[in-house]
Design a protein around this motif. Structure first.
Motif, PDB file in Angstrom:
ATOM      1  N   ALA A   5     -10.046  -7.180 -10.131  1.00  0.00           N
ATOM      2  CA  ALA A   5      -9.227  -6.244  -9.361  1.00  0.00           C
ATOM      3  C   ALA A   5     -10.089  -5.500  -8.351  1.00  0.00           C
ATOM      4  CB  ALA A   5      -8.536  -5.252 -10.288  1.00  0.00           C
ATOM      5  N   ALA A   6      -9.501  -5.202  -7.203  1.00  0.00           N
ATOM      6  CA  ALA A   6     -10.141  -4.386  -6.173  1.00  0.00           C
ATOM      7  C   ALA A   6      -9.138  -3.296  -5.788  1.00  0.00           C
ATOM      8  CB  ALA A   6     -10.520  -5.216  -4.956  1.00  0.00           C
ATOM      9  N   PRO A   7      -9.409  -2.043  -6.114  1.00  0.00           N
ATOM     10  CA  PRO A   7      -8.428  -0.987  -5.857  1.00  0.00           C
ATOM     11  C   PRO A   7      -8.052  -0.856  -4.391  1.00  0.00           C
ATOM     12  CG  PRO A   7     -10.563  -0.058  -6.492  1.00  0.00           C
ATOM     13  CD  PRO A   7     -10.629  -1.531  -6.756  1.00  0.00           C
ATOM     14  N   GLU A   8      -8.939  -1.271  -3.484  1.00  0.00           N
ATOM     15  CA  GLU A   8      -8.647  -1.166  -2.048  1.00  0.00           C
ATOM     16  C   GLU A   8      -7.488  -2.073  -1.627  1.00  0.00           C
ATOM     17  OE1 GLU A   8     -13.059  -0.552  -2.765  1.00  0.00           O
ATOM     18  OE2 GLU A   8     -11.563  -2.039  -3.355  1.00  0.00           O
ATOM     19  N   LEU A   9      -7.155  -3.064  -2.452  1.00  0.00           N
ATOM     20  CA  LEU A   9      -6.106  -4.023  -2.100  1.00  0.00           C
ATOM     21  C   LEU A   9      -4.718  -3.591  -2.552  1.00  0.00           C
ATOM     22  CD1 LEU A   9      -7.993  -7.332  -2.968  1.00  0.00           C
ATOM     23  CD2 LEU A   9      -7.466  -6.466  -0.678  1.00  0.00           C
ATOM     24  N   ILE A  10      -4.593  -2.432  -3.171  1.00  0.00           N
ATOM     25  CA  ILE A  10      -3.305  -2.002  -3.696  1.00  0.00           C
ATOM     26  C   ILE A  10      -2.303  -1.766  -2.570  1.00  0.00           C
ATOM     27  CG2 ILE A  10      -3.698   0.498  -3.711  1.00  0.00           C
ATOM     28  CD1 ILE A  10      -2.474   0.359  -6.655  1.00  0.00           C
ATOM     29  N   ASP A  11      -1.032  -1.927  -2.896  1.00  0.00           N
ATOM     30  CA  ASP A  11       0.048  -1.760  -1.926  1.00  0.00           C
ATOM     31  C   ASP A  11       0.153  -0.296  -1.500  1.00  0.00           C
ATOM     32  OD1 ASP A  11       2.164  -2.518  -0.341  1.00  0.00           O
ATOM     33  OD2 ASP A  11       3.616  -2.615  -1.984  1.00  0.00           O
ATOM     34  N   HIS A  12       0.113  -0.054  -0.197  1.00  0.00           N
ATOM     35  CA  HIS A  12       0.303   1.305   0.324  1.00  0.00           C
ATOM     36  C   HIS A  12       0.576   1.214   1.817  1.00  0.00           C
ATOM     37  CE1 HIS A  12      -3.835   0.679   1.673  1.00  0.00           C
ATOM     38  NE2 HIS A  12      -3.657   1.681   2.515  1.00  0.00           N
ATOM     39  N   VAL A  13       1.059   2.287   2.399  1.00  0.00           N
ATOM     40  CA  VAL A  13       1.251   2.359   3.850  1.00  0.00           C
ATOM     41  C   VAL A  13      -0.099   2.720   4.465  1.00  0.00           C
ATOM     42  CG1 VAL A  13       2.370   3.637   5.717  1.00  0.00           C
ATOM     43  CG2 VAL A  13       3.690   2.936   3.706  1.00  0.00           C
TER      44      VAL A  13
END
Length: 202
Positions: free
Chosen positions: A69-77
Motif C-alpha cells: 500500500a502507498a497512502p499517497e495513492l488514496i482516493d481524494h480530490v
C-alpha cells in the motif's frame, strides 16, 4: 540514461460499497496478464479495498513482485479550483469543500507527485525501474496533468476506465513522457468502459 516507468491503472469495477466485483477481478487479472512480460519491480496500491484487491489480483501474474500500500495513492480530490476556473456544470461538485479540506487535498496530491512522478532514484544508477500503481480515477488524472505541466484545474475532465492502462516515463533532465492514456486493449469489449458515465461507446 535510467528511466522510471510507471504503469498506472484505476482499480477494477467495484460495487456501491467499494468492493471489487467479479467483473473487476476479471479486469484486474487481464491487466496482470498484459503486464506479465515486463520486468516489474513493485506494485503499489491505494489502501482502499477496491484498489488493494485489484493489485493483488493482477500480481498473481507477477510472481515474486512485492505488493504494498502507498497512502499517497488514496482516493481524494487533488485540487479544488477557484470558481472562475471551474466549468459551470461542475461548480456544484465542489460545494462543501472548505479551505482546510482543499489544503489537505493539495498536500496529498503534492505527496503523490513527489513520491512517484519523479526521476529514477540515483541509487538505481543506470538501471531502469518499472512500477505499477493501482489507484483511482482522480489520481490517474492528476498524474497525467502533472506530466503535461497543465494548469492544476485540468485534472477535471480526464476520465479513466476500470483497469485502463496509462504509462508515464521519467528521465533525468527531461520532461515526463505520457506514453499512453486510458488504454483498454487488454479487455474484451464487454469489460471495457466500466467506470464511465453511460454514453455512446467507440
Amino acid at each position: 540514461m535510467a528511466t522510471r516507468h510507471l504503469y498506472v491503472a484505476r482499480h477494477g469495477d467495484a460495487d456501491a460499497f467499494g468492493e471489487l466485483t467479479d467483473t473487476g477481478r476479471r479486469q484486474a487479472g487481464l491487466l496482470g496478464e498484459r503486464l506479465a512480460h515486463l520486468p516489474i519491480d513493485a506494485v503499489w496500491h491505494s489502501p482502499l479495498p477496491r484498489a488493494a484487491d485489484s493489485a493483488h489480483e493482477l500480481a498473481r501474474h507477477l510472481p515474486g513482485v512485492p505488493v504494498a500500500a502507498a497512502p499517497e495513492l488514496i482516493d481524494h480530490v487533488p485540487h479544488v479550483p477557484a470558481p472562475a476556473e471551474t466549468p459551470p456544470p461542475l461548480r456544484g461538485f465542489f460545494d462543501g469543500y472548505d479551505e482546510a479540506e482543499a489544503a489537505a487535498g493539495t498536500r496529498l496530491a503534492d505527496a503523490l507527485t513527489a513520491r512517484f512522478a519523479a526521476d529514477p532514484d540515483p541509487a538505481a544508477q543506470a538501471r531502469d525501474t518499472h512500477e505499477v500503481l493501482v489507484t483511482h480515477a482522480y489520481q490517474v488524472a492528476w498524474l497525467v496533468r502533472h506530466a503535461l505541466d497543465a494548469p492544476a484545474s485540468r485534472w477535471l475532465g480526464l476520465n479513466s476506465g476500470n483497469t485502463a492502462l496509462t504509462v508515464l516515463t521519467y528521465r533525468p533532465g527531461l520532461p515526463p513522457t505520457l506514453v499512453m492514456f486510458n488504454d483498454m486493449s487488454h479487455l474484451p469489449a464487454e469489460l471495457r468502459w466500466t467506470g464511465f458515465p453511460t454514453t455512446a461507446r467507440a
